[in-house]
Enzyme design. Structure first.
Site, PDB file in Angstrom:
ATOM      1  N   LYS A  58      54.208  85.717  23.456  1.00  0.00           N
ATOM      2  CA  LYS A  58      53.836  84.503  24.195  1.00  0.00           C
ATOM      3  C   LYS A  58      55.066  83.884  24.851  1.00  0.00           C
ATOM      4  O   LYS A  58      56.079  83.630  24.193  1.00  0.00           O
ATOM      5  CB  LYS A  58      53.200  83.477  23.261  1.00  0.00           C
ATOM      6  CG  LYS A  58      51.773  83.787  22.882  1.00  0.00           C
ATOM      7  CD  LYS A  58      51.188  82.714  21.982  1.00  0.00           C
ATOM      8  CE  LYS A  58      50.862  81.454  22.728  1.00  0.00           C
ATOM      9  NZ  LYS A  58      50.197  80.449  21.849  1.00  0.00           N
TER      10      LYS A  58
ATOM     11  N   ASP B  78      56.637  58.410  17.140  1.00  0.00           N
ATOM     12  CA  ASP B  78      56.138  57.039  17.280  1.00  0.00           C
ATOM     13  C   ASP B  78      56.893  56.360  18.425  1.00  0.00           C
ATOM     14  O   ASP B  78      57.796  55.558  18.215  1.00  0.00           O
ATOM     15  CB  ASP B  78      56.317  56.285  15.963  1.00  0.00           C
ATOM     16  CG  ASP B  78      55.723  54.883  16.011  1.00  0.00           C
ATOM     17  OD1 ASP B  78      56.091  54.069  15.137  1.00  0.00           O
ATOM     18  OD2 ASP B  78      54.923  54.600  16.919  1.00  0.00           O
TER      19      ASP B  78
ATOM     20  N   CYS C 118      52.288  53.894  14.088  1.00  0.00           N
ATOM     21  CA  CYS C 118      51.308  54.974  14.108  1.00  0.00           C
ATOM     22  C   CYS C 118      51.585  55.857  15.324  1.00  0.00           C
ATOM     23  O   CYS C 118      52.292  55.462  16.248  1.00  0.00           O
ATOM     24  CB  CYS C 118      49.876  54.449  14.132  1.00  0.00           C
ATOM     25  SG  CYS C 118      49.436  53.641  15.678  1.00  0.00           S
TER      26      CYS C 118
ATOM     27  N   ASP D 121      45.454  64.416  11.172  1.00  0.00           N
ATOM     28  CA  ASP D 121      44.598  63.245  11.358  1.00  0.00           C
ATOM     29  C   ASP D 121      43.433  63.288  10.364  1.00  0.00           C
ATOM     30  O   ASP D 121      42.302  63.645  10.706  1.00  0.00           O
ATOM     31  CB  ASP D 121      44.092  63.216  12.801  1.00  0.00           C
ATOM     32  CG  ASP D 121      43.347  61.930  13.135  1.00  0.00           C
ATOM     33  OD1 ASP D 121      42.648  61.913  14.161  1.00  0.00           O
ATOM     34  OD2 ASP D 121      43.459  60.961  12.364  1.00  0.00           O
TER      35      ASP D 121
ATOM     36  N   ARG E 243      44.661  58.576  15.405  1.00  0.00           N
ATOM     37  CA  ARG E 243      45.959  57.943  15.138  1.00  0.00           C
ATOM     38  C   ARG E 243      46.508  58.488  13.826  1.00  0.00           C
ATOM     39  O   ARG E 243      45.775  58.592  12.840  1.00  0.00           O
ATOM     40  CB  ARG E 243      45.808  56.421  15.034  1.00  0.00           C
ATOM     41  CG  ARG E 243      45.361  55.746  16.320  1.00  0.00           C
ATOM     42  CD  ARG E 243      44.665  54.423  16.044  1.00  0.00           C
ATOM     43  NE  ARG E 243      45.516  53.481  15.332  1.00  0.00           N
ATOM     44  CZ  ARG E 243      46.305  52.592  15.936  1.00  0.00           C
ATOM     45  NH1 ARG E 243      46.350  52.543  17.255  1.00  0.00           N
ATOM     46  NH2 ARG E 243      47.034  51.741  15.243  1.00  0.00           N
TER      47      ARG E 243
ATOM     48  N   GLU F  68      49.306  59.666   6.407  1.00  0.00           N
ATOM     49  CA  GLU F  68      48.738  60.946   6.831  1.00  0.00           C
ATOM     50  C   GLU F  68      49.837  61.968   7.085  1.00  0.00           C
ATOM     51  O   GLU F  68      49.700  63.143   6.725  1.00  0.00           O
ATOM     52  CB  GLU F  68      47.883  60.743   8.081  1.00  0.00           C
ATOM     53  CG  GLU F  68      46.544  60.066   7.808  1.00  0.00           C
ATOM     54  CD  GLU F  68      45.768  59.777   9.070  1.00  0.00           C
ATOM     55  OE1 GLU F  68      44.545  59.994   9.066  1.00  0.00           O
ATOM     56  OE2 GLU F  68      46.378  59.328  10.063  1.00  0.00           O
TER      57      GLU F  68
END
Length: 390
Positions: A135, A342, A348, A365, A371, A376
């Site tokens: 690739k 961020d 977030c 997520d 967000r 997370e």
């Protein structure tokens, strides 16, 4: 009744867009694609830690005990890509795509050398050239590198393709396959126009891939078209009949759960459009890219995003190598990832701010609200994340 996935598989080669081996086993695609962002996501899965460790130990042994950590990590990146590729090829019957370092996207010679190295690593592992696609980003330099590699029997997948000029140049270079990014084209037009959505037939990404497919088939180019980066099922079903479609596990699940009827939209034996054939040299390529703000924006953004994913993976590999060798770990890697993405400092990360791939964003997520919170990201990367405020 046949599922949407079954119906699609009857008219298009379905490719799994993931580095997660279990997801590939689940959907039994014929091909699979990887990139640094997908490898980064897969590297967070504990079950694959042994593969990462194998690459790090092998790289240390190859370049010597005295070599600095940075050199070991740089070598390990190629080893990891090929190790994951080998594992994928134990599952899929056809091909895997392995990506050249995106930071080489504007260096033809370096891209050629990296492509040769990756295929050599596969060959050393007993994998033949016909089962691997290298690739490469669809810059002019990348296309010229692919042209050289193809003449050497090294098959290439030209990725980050957004403009028609890129597509024509790839076909004229004789590359094996191109990957136009459907969803990212849609993202750009939604942001540029302020529209919330487009019906499937009017989706700018769908229109772009349809145009490329019909042009290739009309003029007998052998280059395969693989639609990539999908946002919804409508984009996929509108391209039924395309040579290949590479689809994330999330959307593969949705296809498998639906029994809606599917009609073929693209037909290689009966292409439509009748567009005039053109020749694209460097001057025309640059002119077409300059006239296509979307293609220029998204190509640069994509290269930047994949480059950041590589840098993040390098940090994590250095951390793991330090653990394996008894050194001091990099405790701030995940914090750096968050602060880097961020952009506005609001605590977030939105999809527009995210510099990595859509697949990694979707994986992180957890509540699917579009967000990423610090929690997370911490859970996704398996490391402590502490945000500091001024």
């Amino acid at each position: 009744m046949a599922t949407l996935l079954d119906q699609l598989s009857a008219m298009t080669v379905v490719v799994a867009d993931t580095g997660d081996l279990e997801a590939i086993r689940k959907f039994t695609p014929r091909d699979a694609t990887t990139n640094p962002s997908l490898i980064l996501a897969a590297a967070q899965i504990p079950a694959y830690q042994s593969l990462i460790d194998e690459a790090l130990r092998s790289s240390r042994k190859l370049i010597g005990d005295a070599a600095p950590v940075e050199d070991v990590v740089h070598e390990a990146l190629d080893e990891i890509s090929v190790i994951f590729g080998k594992e994928i090829l134990k599952i899929v019957p056809r091909r895997v795509s392995t990506e050249v370092d995106a930071r080489l996207s504007y260096d033809t010679d370096a891209t050629i050398e990296k492509g040769r190295k990756l295929i050599r690593l596969y060959n050393d592992a007993g994998i033949s050239n016909d089962r691997v696609l290298i690739k490469i980003a669809s810059t002019w330099e990348g296309i010229k590198a692919a042209e050289v590699l193809e003449k050497e029997g090294i098959h290439c997948n030209l990725t980050l393709l957004f403009g028609f000029g890129q597509a024509v140049a790839c076909a004229e270079a004789g590359v094996t396959l191109v990957s136009p990014f459907v969803g990212r084209i849609l993202d750009w037009y939604k942001a540029d126009t302020g529209r919330d959505s487009y019906p499937g037939p009017e989706d700018p990404g769908v229109i772009s891939v349809t145009r490329i497919f019909n042009y290739y088939k009309t003029y007998g180019y052998k280059t395969e078209v693989m639609g990539a980066s999908f946002r919804n099922l409508d984009e996929i079903t509108e391209l039924a009949g395309c040579d290949l479609l590479t689809i994330s596990p999330k959307l593969l699940d949705q296809l498998r759960e639906s029994d809606a009827s599917l009609s073929q939209k693209l037909d290689a034996t009966n292409p439509s459009g009748g567009e005039e054939q053109i020749h694209v040299d460097r001057e025309r390529f640059d002119a077409m890219m300059a006239a296509d703000r979307m293609a220029t924006d998204k190509l640069g953004e994509g290269i930047k995003g994949f480059s950041k994913a590589i840098e993040t993976l390098e940090h994590q590999l250095a951390h793991r190598l330090a653990e394996l060798e008894g050194g001091e770990a990099f405790r701030h890697a995940v914090q750096e990832i968050f602060m880097l993405n961020d952009m506005n400092g609001d605590g977030c990360i939105t999809r527009d701010e995210w510099l990595g791939s859509d697949a990694v964003f979707d994986a992180l997520d957890l509540d699917h609200d579009g967000r990423l919170t610090p929690e997370e990201v911490r859970k996704g990367f398996g490391a402590a994340l502490t945000l500091t405020t001024a």
